[in-house]
Design a protein around this motif. Sequence first.
Motif, short mmCIF file in Angstrom:
data_model
loop_
_atom_site.label_atom_id
_atom_site.label_comp_id
_atom_site.label_asym_id
_atom_site.label_seq_id
_atom_site.Cartn_x
_atom_site.Cartn_y
_atom_site.Cartn_z
N ASP A 101 11.85 -10.37 16.68
CA ASP A 101 10.83 -10.17 15.66
C ASP A 101 11.43 -9.68 14.35
O ASP A 101 10.90 -9.97 13.27
N HIS A 102 12.54 -8.96 14.43
CA HIS A 102 13.20 -8.44 13.24
C HIS A 102 14.34 -9.33 12.75
O HIS A 102 15.07 -8.95 11.83
N ALA A 103 14.48 -10.50 13.34
CA ALA A 103 15.60 -11.40 13.03
C ALA A 103 15.27 -12.33 11.87
O ALA A 103 14.11 -12.43 11.44
N PRO A 104 16.26 -13.06 11.35
CA PRO A 104 15.99 -14.08 10.33
C PRO A 104 15.08 -15.19 10.87
O PRO A 104 14.96 -15.38 12.09
N LEU A 105 14.49 -15.93 9.96
CA LEU A 105 13.50 -16.95 10.31
C LEU A 105 14.05 -17.99 11.30
O LEU A 105 13.34 -18.38 12.23
N ASP A 106 15.29 -18.44 11.11
CA ASP A 106 15.80 -19.48 12.00
C ASP A 106 15.88 -19.00 13.44
O ASP A 106 15.58 -19.75 14.37
N LYS A 107 16.23 -17.73 13.64
CA LYS A 107 16.27 -17.16 14.99
C LYS A 107 14.85 -17.01 15.54
O LYS A 107 14.59 -17.29 16.73
N GLN A 108 13.93 -16.56 14.72
CA GLN A 108 12.55 -16.40 15.16
C GLN A 108 11.97 -17.72 15.63
O GLN A 108 11.32 -17.80 16.68
N GLU A 109 12.19 -18.77 14.84
CA GLU A 109 11.64 -20.08 15.21
C GLU A 109 12.32 -20.62 16.47
O GLU A 109 11.65 -21.22 17.32
N ALA A 110 13.61 -20.40 16.59
CA ALA A 110 14.33 -20.91 17.76
C ALA A 110 13.86 -20.25 19.05
O ALA A 110 13.77 -20.90 20.10
N TYR A 111 13.54 -18.97 18.97
CA TYR A 111 13.17 -18.22 20.17
C TYR A 111 11.66 -18.10 20.38
O TYR A 111 11.23 -17.52 21.39
N LEU A 112 10.84 -18.63 19.47
CA LEU A 112 9.39 -18.51 19.63
C LEU A 112 8.90 -19.08 20.97
O LEU A 112 8.08 -18.45 21.64
N PRO A 113 9.37 -20.27 21.42
CA PRO A 113 8.92 -20.77 22.72
C PRO A 113 9.27 -19.81 23.87
O PRO A 113 8.48 -19.66 24.81
N LEU A 114 10.43 -19.18 23.79
CA LEU A 114 10.81 -18.22 24.83
C LEU A 114 9.87 -17.02 24.81
O LEU A 114 9.42 -16.55 25.86
#
Length: 218
Positions: A101-114
Motif C-alpha cells: 500500500d505504501h509502495a510505488p504505483l507499479d508495485k501496487q498495480e502488480a500486486y493488486l490481484p494478490l
Amino acid sequence: MKGLFYVLLLLLMSCDTSETTDRLLAEVWSKDQNIRQQMTVLTKAVTAEGRMELVDSLMSVCEEVERIDAENMMVVDSILQRGLPKGLSPESYKTIWIVIDHAPLDKQEAYLPLIEQMSINGLIDNDEYAILFDRIAMKNNRPQRYGSQSVQFGKVDNLQLYIWPVEDAERLDSLRASVGMQSIAEYLQQLTTTTGVKARYEPQLSVEQINEMRKVDL
C-alpha cells in the motif's frame, strides 16, 4: 536493530521458514509504523499548531519514510518471489499489505490481484483491499470507489483537505459498508481529528475540478 534486520533477511533467504518470515515482517511493520507516527506528529504540529520551526524536521522525516518504504518493499518482493507463503501470522499478512500500500504505483498495480485474493481468503480485511484499490485509482487520476483517499493542498496557514472524487456518490456509504468501512461522515471526523485540518467531501466534485483547485495558490 538494523543489523538484526539484515541477519533475518539472510536467514529468510537460506531457510525460508514461516517463523523466520514472521520475525522479519514484524521488524518491517515496526519500521513502517514508527516512522509514520513521527510524520503524523510533526505534520499535525506544523499544520494545526503552526509550529513552523518544525518544517525542516518534517521534511527530513518524509525523506526517511521514502527510504524505509523502499527497503521494506525489497523485503516483501523477496518474500513473494515464490508466491504468497502459507502459515504466516495474521500480523505478517497485514504487513505485506501495508508495505504494498505504501509502495510505488507499479508495485501496487502488480500486486493488486494478490491483495484481492488475500482479502477473499480472509488473510487481510476487506477494507485493506479497498484502500489499495482506491489509492491506485487516485494515482492514475481516476475517481475512487470507496472514498478512502484524500488530498491535501494549499499553503501551510490555509491547508485544504478533500476526499478524492468518487465513482458513485449515491452508493458511497453502502459501498463503504460492504467492505467494513465507517460512514463517510464518520471518516471525515476521523480525518479532521488526525490531521488537524478540516476534511471536506463534495459528492459532485470531479477529478478535473479538484486538480484545478490544487493549482490555485490558496
